[in-house]
Enzyme design. Structure first.
Site, PDB file in Angstrom:
ATOM      1  N   ARG A  61       0.831  -1.206   0.000  1.00 51.76           N
ATOM      2  CA  ARG A  61       0.000   0.000   0.000  1.00 51.76           C
ATOM      3  C   ARG A  61       0.870   1.261   0.000  1.00 51.76           C
ATOM      4  NH1 ARG A  61      -2.817   3.189   4.125  1.00 51.76           N
ATOM      5  NH2 ARG A  61      -4.791   3.976   3.287  1.00 51.76           N
ATOM      6  N   HIS A  65       0.615   4.183  -2.818  1.00 52.20           N
ATOM      7  CA  HIS A  65       0.376   5.580  -2.459  1.00 52.20           C
ATOM      8  C   HIS A  65       1.550   6.472  -2.839  1.00 52.20           C
ATOM      9  CE1 HIS A  65      -3.200   5.156   0.543  1.00 52.20           C
ATOM     10  NE2 HIS A  65      -3.325   4.358  -0.505  1.00 52.20           N
ATOM     11  N   ASN A  93      -3.479   8.786   4.045  1.00 54.39           N
ATOM     12  CA  ASN A  93      -2.327   8.197   4.736  1.00 54.39           C
ATOM     13  C   ASN A  93      -2.356   8.371   6.247  1.00 54.39           C
ATOM     14  OD1 ASN A  93      -1.167   7.490   2.234  1.00 54.39           O
ATOM     15  ND2 ASN A  93      -0.190   9.499   2.046  1.00 54.39           N
ATOM     16  N   HIS A 192      -6.105  -6.162  -2.722  1.00 54.90           N
ATOM     17  CA  HIS A 192      -6.972  -6.225  -1.541  1.00 54.90           C
ATOM     18  C   HIS A 192      -7.311  -7.666  -1.146  1.00 54.90           C
ATOM     19  CE1 HIS A 192      -8.495  -1.791  -1.881  1.00 54.90           C
ATOM     20  NE2 HIS A 192      -7.206  -1.894  -1.602  1.00 54.90           N
TER      21      HIS A 192
END
Length: 317
Positions: A61, A65, A93, A192
């Site tokens: 992740r 990001h 975040n 996911h």
């Protein structure tokens, strides 16, 4: 359609893609200057994931990001200071991005082996790949040679990272803005299959959405009340939270996507057929995920003499 069932075939295809997709980056970038870097990262990630399997998802992740905000430049790793505003406190975040200490550990070990040579951006790219592999997912050749940003953008982090409440059209547009197509979107969303989400990201899904299995919604409501408990965690994949596989798509078939944005991939729209295909063909999902990760890792790299090689991933030199 032929199914790629041999992992070595997947690896070979993605290796070719990695070598050709961005001439400025190369899988062999550190072959003479830091030949052991990949092993250093792999060992540290194995230790981190053994301690906490969720860390594989957390590092993945972080990389996502990072890449979606002005490219894969390590900017997400920079701390806020009195005179510098980073991306860690952007809404996507804040109190959720994690794994920074793992990257710190890897950077310290890499610096000990070959100082001022390997960027934090490259370390994060390698760590993301290794976390996936350690949880049973596919491997791919990581193109290397990124340099680290001296700047960050909290505003871009707030606008460019897709929302868990996003519609399918918004998701497609968000990915297209980064050079990723709808197939990449659907494949990368399969990340996911590991990790967890906080209650506030899926509260509206379990209380307001109608395209959700009622038993699944009831289960999630037990730990995610209408108000309060915002940081309570739930697995993104109710079946195998710490194993990287195609169960995520099987969940979508059963209307058990945790996030609104997850279920959008199977909700009478353009990605239904692909999501269904991935639910039945793990090998194809692995192949497409690996290829999409290589594409994502080539978003806006800083190369050449631009940027810097940070000594400490949290601060500019």
């Amino acid at each position: 359609m032929a199914s790629f069932t041999n992992p070595s075939v997947v690896f070979a295809i993605v290796s070719i893609l990695a070598c050709s997709i961005n001439a400025q980056l190369s899988a062999n970038f550190y072959v003479s200057t830091c030949p052991n870097v990949q092993n250093i990262v792999r060992v540290a990630m194995r230790q981190a994931v053994t301690r906490e399997p969720r860390m594989g998802a957390s590092i993945l992740r972080l990389f996502f990001h990072d890449c979606f905000v002005n490219g894969c430049d390590g900017s997400i790793l920079l701390d806020d200071t009195a005179t510098f505003t980073g991306e860690k406190n952007a809404l996507p975040n804040q109190n959720s991005a994690r794994g920074f200490e793992v990257i710190d550990t890897i950077k310290t070990r890499v610096e000990a082996a070959c100082n001022a040579t390997v960027s934090c951006a490259d370390i994060l790219a390698l760590a993301a790949r290794d976390g996936v592999v350690l949880l049973g997912g596919p491997s791919w050749t990581v193109p290397l040679g990124r340099r680290d940003a001296r700047t960050a953008s909290q505003s871009a982090a707030n606008t460019d990272i897709p929302s868990p409440l996003a519609s399918l059209s918004a998701l497609i547009s968000s990915f297209a803005a980064k050079g990723l197509n709808a197939r990449d979107l659907t494949a990368l969303s399969g990340s996911h299959t590991i990790g967890q989400a906080q209650c506030f990201t899926f509260r509206s899904r379990i209380y307001n959405d109608t395209n959700i299995d009622p038993n699944f919604a009831a289960t999630r409501r037990t730990t995610c009340p209408v108000s309060g408990g915002n940081s309570n965690l739930a697995p993104l994949d109710i079946q195998t939270v710490n194993r990287f596989d195609n169960d995520y798509y099987q969940n979508l078939m059963n209307r058990r996507g945790l996030l609104h944005s997850d279920q959008e991939l199977f909700n009478g729209g353009s990605q239904d057929a692909l999501a269904r295909t991935y639910s039945a063909n793990n090998a194809l999902f692995f192949r497409d995920f690996a290829a999409a990760m290589v594409k994502m890792s080539n978003i806006g790299p800083i190369t050449g003499t631009n940027g810097e090689i940070r000594r400490n991933c949290r601060v500019v030199n």
